[in-house]
Scaffold this active site. Structure first.
Site, mmCIF file in Angstrom:
data_model
loop_
_atom_site.group_PDB
_atom_site.id
_atom_site.type_symbol
_atom_site.label_atom_id
_atom_site.label_comp_id
_atom_site.label_asym_id
_atom_site.label_seq_id
_atom_site.Cartn_x
_atom_site.Cartn_y
_atom_site.Cartn_z
ATOM 1 N N CYS A 86 -0.786 -14.430 -7.269
ATOM 2 C CA CYS A 86 0.312 -14.971 -6.470
ATOM 3 C C CYS A 86 -0.146 -15.258 -5.035
ATOM 4 O O CYS A 86 -0.946 -16.144 -4.820
ATOM 5 C CB CYS A 86 1.505 -14.024 -6.537
ATOM 6 S SG CYS A 86 3.028 -14.800 -5.997
ATOM 7 N N HIS A 203 2.241 -12.621 -12.378
ATOM 8 C CA HIS A 203 1.883 -11.242 -12.016
ATOM 9 C C HIS A 203 1.580 -10.388 -13.250
ATOM 10 O O HIS A 203 2.512 -9.794 -13.814
ATOM 11 C CB HIS A 203 3.060 -10.579 -11.289
ATOM 12 C CG HIS A 203 3.300 -11.094 -9.917
ATOM 13 N ND1 HIS A 203 2.768 -10.497 -8.807
ATOM 14 C CD2 HIS A 203 4.018 -12.150 -9.466
ATOM 15 C CE1 HIS A 203 3.148 -11.159 -7.721
ATOM 16 N NE2 HIS A 203 3.912 -12.170 -8.095
ATOM 17 N N GLU A 205 0.397 -7.456 -13.339
ATOM 18 C CA GLU A 205 0.733 -6.040 -13.068
ATOM 19 C C GLU A 205 2.226 -5.770 -13.274
ATOM 20 O O GLU A 205 2.650 -4.619 -13.266
ATOM 21 C CB GLU A 205 0.279 -5.650 -11.648
ATOM 22 C CG GLU A 205 1.174 -6.087 -10.499
ATOM 23 C CD GLU A 205 1.039 -7.563 -10.129
ATOM 24 O OE1 GLU A 205 0.335 -8.302 -10.836
ATOM 25 O OE2 GLU A 205 1.673 -7.973 -9.127
#
Lengths: 230, 81
Positions: A86, A203, A205
């Site tokens: 990002c 993302h 994560e």
């Protein structure tokens, strides 16, 4: 496996990335403050998401001129692996580590939702080598400026060299807004010319636990860690 | 001396902000407005008066930080008081 997560003023996905890497590697990644210009030898450096320096001037522009960036460039020239997620992707672009640009989302909306990615690249790299071309991953995005834009000749070059890592995929074949930002050719992530640097808007994560709604991010990061350990 | 840098998006680069402004202008009745492009202006104050030197420094600043030359054009002018 030694990893590090870079932290700038305004980074906000650093903790999530540290949790994800600790879960996968069993070791806590070291935190790299943006002013550091002497960083230890690491196997993987992650530049996490956020709104570094308040997105002033252009997203990632000020972070890309921070002292830590020259250390990251040295790490890359030694064959080190870097993942930018990002705002981390925006920083890699602003630092000219990855080519092209990330401009305002086509519909001017901050988009925060799940997207479906399709693995594109077959080039040898630690991020995608264990995944199949055409494989789909559900990973969320959250950004305002993720519209990948580059001159046509650069897009052509990226395609020829197999450097387009992921595209947003029209998983249901009739989903109008499958591309969350209007990026050229639905690009969601690109690789450096040696395949050791990946920049991506989604993302991983944020998709590492069933409570997140999926674990495709864990799959991607685990694959990457396994390939680096080799 | 003061330098003003005008930054604009290159032709062909999508300007969603400009398009949103255009739509709003059209809604207000300005139907003859066919395109809007946005940009930004940066004013730099220098504590020196050598024009050539200042302009050359401003150019370096643009290339190194102020402008993303992949998508933006820029113009440097001396701001007369």
């Amino acid at each position: 496996m030694r990893s590090g997560v870079v932290i700038f003023p305004g980074s906000n996905c650093d903790r999530d990335m540290i949790v994800a890497l600790r879960q996968i590697t069993g070791k806590t990644p070291i935190k790299l403050w943006h002013k550091e210009n002497d960083i230890p030898n690491l196997d993987l450096i992650v530049i996490p998401g956020g709104f570094t320096f308040g997105d002033y001037l252009r997203c990632g522009a000020l972070a890309a001129r921070s002292p830590v960036i020259s250390s990251i460039k040295n790490h890359i020239s030694r064959g080190g692996t870097v993942l930018g997620v990002c705002n981390g992707f925006q920083i890699l672009i602003e630092a000219k580590i990855l080519p092209g640009s990330l401009i305002r989302n086509k519909k001017l909306l901050f988009t925060c939702r799940e997207t479906t990615l399709e693995v594109q690249s077959c080039m040898k790299n630690p991020f995608l080598s264990g995944l199949k071309i055409g494989e789909r991953l559900k990973i969320p995005v959250a950004h305002n400026d993720g519209n990948y834009f580059a001159p046509l000749d650069l897009i052509k070059k990226l395609k020829e060299e197999g450097r387009i890592a992921f595209k947003y995929s029209n998983s249901t074949n009739n989903e109008k807004n499958y591309n969350p930002n209007g990026s050229t050719e639905d690009i969601a992530g690109i690789l450096s010319n040696n395949g050791r640097v990946l920049g991506m808007m989604p993302h991983p994560e944020r998709a590492i636990n069933y409570l997140h709604g999926g674990t495709d991010g864990l799959k991607l990061l685990t694959n990457c860690v396994e390939k680096i350990i080799g | 001396m003061k330098i003003v840098v005008n930054i604009s998006l290159k032709e062909g680069v999508l300007d969603p902000e400009g398009q949103a402004i255009k739509a709003s202008l059209n809604n207000l009745g300005f139907r003859n407005c066919s395109d809007v492009r946005t940009g930004k202006q940066i004013v730099l104050n220098f504590n020196q008066n050598n024009e050539t030197e200042t302009l050359s420094q401003a150019k370096k600043m643009c290339e190194k930080l102020l402008v993303n030359t992949v998508i933006e054009n820029y113009e440097i002018n001396i701001l007369k008081d």
